[in-house]
Design an enzyme around this catalytic site. Structure first.
Site, PDB file in Angstrom:
ATOM      1  CD  GLU A 247      -2.694  -1.049   2.582  1.00 37.30           C
ATOM      2  OE1 GLU A 247      -3.771  -0.454   2.493  1.00 37.30           O
ATOM      3  OE2 GLU A 247      -2.262  -1.551   3.628  1.00 37.30           O
ATOM      4  CG  HIS A 271      -6.521  -8.691   4.157  1.00 37.36           C
ATOM      5  ND1 HIS A 271      -7.802  -9.010   4.504  1.00 37.36           N
ATOM      6  CD2 HIS A 271      -6.359  -7.393   4.517  1.00 37.36           C
ATOM      7  CE1 HIS A 271      -8.389  -7.958   5.055  1.00 37.36           C
ATOM      8  NE2 HIS A 271      -7.531  -6.966   5.079  1.00 37.36           N
TER       9      HIS A 271
HETATM   10  C1  BG6 Z   1      -7.706  -3.552   6.058  1.00 41.51           C
HETATM   11  C2  BG6 Z   1      -6.552  -3.058   6.893  1.00 41.51           C
HETATM   12  O1  BG6 Z   1      -8.162  -4.786   6.548  1.00 41.51           O
HETATM   13  O2  BG6 Z   1      -7.289  -3.718   4.718  1.00 41.51           O
HETATM   14  C3  BG6 Z   1      -6.023  -1.754   6.345  1.00 41.51           C
HETATM   15  O3  BG6 Z   1      -6.982  -2.865   8.234  1.00 41.51           O
HETATM   16  C4  BG6 Z   1      -5.689  -1.908   4.870  1.00 41.51           C
HETATM   17  O4  BG6 Z   1      -4.887  -1.322   7.065  1.00 41.51           O
HETATM   18  C5  BG6 Z   1      -6.859  -2.522   4.112  1.00 41.51           C
HETATM   19  O5  BG6 Z   1      -5.385  -0.626   4.361  1.00 41.51           O
HETATM   20  C6  BG6 Z   1      -6.473  -2.862   2.688  1.00 41.51           C
HETATM   21  O6  BG6 Z   1      -7.626  -3.185   1.978  1.00 41.51           O
HETATM   22  P1  BG6 Z   1      -7.675  -2.976   0.394  1.00 41.51           P
HETATM   23  O7  BG6 Z   1      -8.970  -3.574  -0.020  1.00 41.51           O
HETATM   24  O8  BG6 Z   1      -7.577  -1.505   0.174  1.00 41.51           O
HETATM   25  O9  BG6 Z   1      -6.473  -3.702  -0.122  1.00 41.51           O
END
Ligand code: BG6
Length: 518
Positions: A247, A271
């Site tokens: 990110e 995730h």
């Molecule tokens: C969340 C985390 O579960 O997922 C965040 O708490 C993170 O820190 C986010 O930014 C990322 O999700 P995505 O869908 O933007 O990849």
């Protein structure tokens, strides 16, 4: 002119026909509704379902939070729905949908508030014909989960107020619990015990929004609905697997939460482990929840304990993101100036089973990295190349790679070697690409649509189960404990806007490999 990058243009495929399954009339009750998640993700997702004709006509959404937001809540959600994209302000479905949004102010630890909420839900059943069906969504900070669960139990709200709907079908009450589900193995177990005292396992939907992403579900389609990949999807042909969840954003004002989380708990335990299980699992016998969960848990259970020497921690310092200066983690709001929280983690794992033994899985996740990209890379072994020893060409002969881009620019590409036109046997790497947007059109779905719909339909296939959550916590808890005893001396160890600390690269380099350039 021959192109270096041959492109497969899929036949213009219409978006898949929408599901025929429409949930029963119900009330969706969102605890913690004043938070960001409700406005940015949940309401836009519910509205996308409405646009697709996938919600029941008789549905009411009740936001619950402490602040008195009765006057502004529905309008605020309307703004969130529009900001979420894919919605025209003049959309004729929008105003009636916003009319279905209500608000209830209460403290989560106040018994009287639950009585009042219960009466409100009963009144909505009467007025709107929602039949006693309830979907509770716990979108609060995790410290409130057990209070809310216990109060719902004590106030008889965990069971439907009536047994059957007017059509004779059984009424239902379900609960979606946001992550983080616990902060280590013991706390996850304790929370599971508490939740299981009040709700049966089939009423509980532990959400991981990655499983709602089309690209994640497509991993299973790619592997199991095509004849050509599965035969080579094992240690005989695969050199290694990389999973990157990068990110470019920082912690977005969530200092107090992130200080207690860190990248390993926030993203890897859930995730990334979900992605890994989809890449590594055996084909389930069906897409029933229990069949899929069983295969996932087998993968996690086959992972060898993670040795601290195979794990790298990082924390970002000040740097440049999109050419703009940003502060370091320790300078973020409500973060300790000598914080030991990791904002980057890289791991080397091995799945010790017949399919995968000896194939390293390299994982990395982090904030304030050079760009936002989640990708899975499957790198294949090199074939014997004696035949081409004279003809490497300026770019060399590269191993085959399948890369699955989870987000953004969702798609899949396959890299292979091709003969460069000309009198010599020169080889150059080229790719065949599949892009979701080109094949199916752009989508504004955020992952929550599918999961909210499934929970309303009672389908737990894409949700975490007790076993799974405890197994993944079991994997990372020893590492968390080892780290807690061994503070890092060189934090911050990567500037914001880069690809993380040098030790993250060294993890692969020490084995003669490199992260794929993303
Ligand atoms: C969340 C985390 O579960 O997922 C965040 O708490 C993170 O820190 C986010 O930014 C990322 O999700 P995505 O869908 O933007 O990849």
């Amino acid at each position: 002119m021959p192109s270096n990058e041959p492109h497969i243009t899929p036949h213009a495929a219409p978006a898949a026909p929408q599901s025929e399954r429409i949930p029963d009339p119900c009330i969706v009750v969102i605890f913690g509704a004043s938070g960001d998640l409700t406005k940015r993700k949940l309401l836009p997702a519910l509205y996308h379902l409405e646009q697709g004709g996938l919600l029941p006509e008789r549905i009411t959404i009740v936001g619950v939070a402490r602040r008195p937001l009765e006057e502004s809540f529905a309008e605020d959600m309307r703004d969130g729905i529009i900001a979420g994209g894919g919605v025209d302000v003049e959309d004729p479905k929008l105003a009636p949908f916003v009319g279905k949004i209500q608000y209830h102010a209460m403290n989560f630890d106040d018994a009287a508030g639950y009585d009042a909420l219960n009466r409100k839900l009963a009144a909505i059943d009467q007025a709107n014909g929602t039949c006693g069906n309830r979907l509770f969504y716990l979108a609060t900070a995790p410290e409130y989960f057990s209070d809310i669960i216990n109060f719902l139990g004590e106030h008889n709200m965990a069971k439907p107020p009536v047994e059957t709907q007017p059509d004779g079908c059984k009424t239902w009450v379900r609960v979606i619990i946001e992550k983080p589900f616990g902060h280590d193995l013991d706390s996850a177990r304790a929370l599971n015990d508490e939740v299981n005292k009040v709700f049966d396992e089939d009423q509980i939907f532990r959400i991981d929004h990655y499983l709602g992403k089309e690209t994640v579900q497509n991993i299973l389609v790619f592997r199991f609905a095509n004849g050509i990949f599965e035969n080579v999807w094992n240690r005989n042909y695969i050199d290694h697997v990389e999973i990157t969840a990068a990110e470019s954003i920082g912690i977005e004002g969530r200092g107090p939460f992130y200080e207690t989380a860190g990248a390993l708990r926030d993203v890897v335990q859930n995730h990334v482990m979900e992605l890994l299980s989809f890449v590594a699992m055996e084909p389930p016998v069906s897409f029933e929840a229990s069949a899929v969960r069983a295969e996932k848990v087998k993968v996690w259970k086959a992972i060898n304990p993670i040795h601290p020497a195979d794990a790298v921690r990082g924390q970002y310092g000040p740097g440049l993101v999109d050419k703009k200066p940003v502060v370091g983690y320790r300078q973020e709001d409500r973060v300790h100036p000598r914080s030991q929280t990791e904002t980057y983690v890289a791991l080397r794992l091995e799945v010790e089973n017949w399919r995968w033994a000896g194939v390293p899985f390299y994982i990395r996740a982090g904030k304030r990295l050079a760009r936002r990209v989640t990708e899975i890379t499957i790198q294949f072994k090199q074939p014997p190349l004696l035949l081409f020893k004279e003809g490497k060409g300026p770019l060399g002969i590269h191993p085959n790679v399948i890369s699955m881009r989870i987000q953004p620019d969702e798609g899949i590409s396959l890299r292979f070697g091709a003969k460069v036109p000309g009198p010599n046997m020169e080889i150059s790497p080229v790719t065949m690409d599949f892009s979701y947007a080109e094949a199916f059109g752009k989508s504004s779905a955020n992952g929550y649509e599918r999961l909210l719909l499934d929970a309303m339909l009672g389908d737990g296939t894409l949700f975490a189960h007790r076993d799974g959550v405890e197994t993944t916590w079991g994997l990372i808890t020893p590492l968390l404990q080892a780290w807690a005893k061994d503070p890092v001396k060189d934090f911050p160890n990567y500037p914001a806007g880069t690809w993380g600390p040098p030790a993250g690269d060294a993890l692969l380099e020490s084995e003669g490999r490199k992260w794929r350039k993303l």
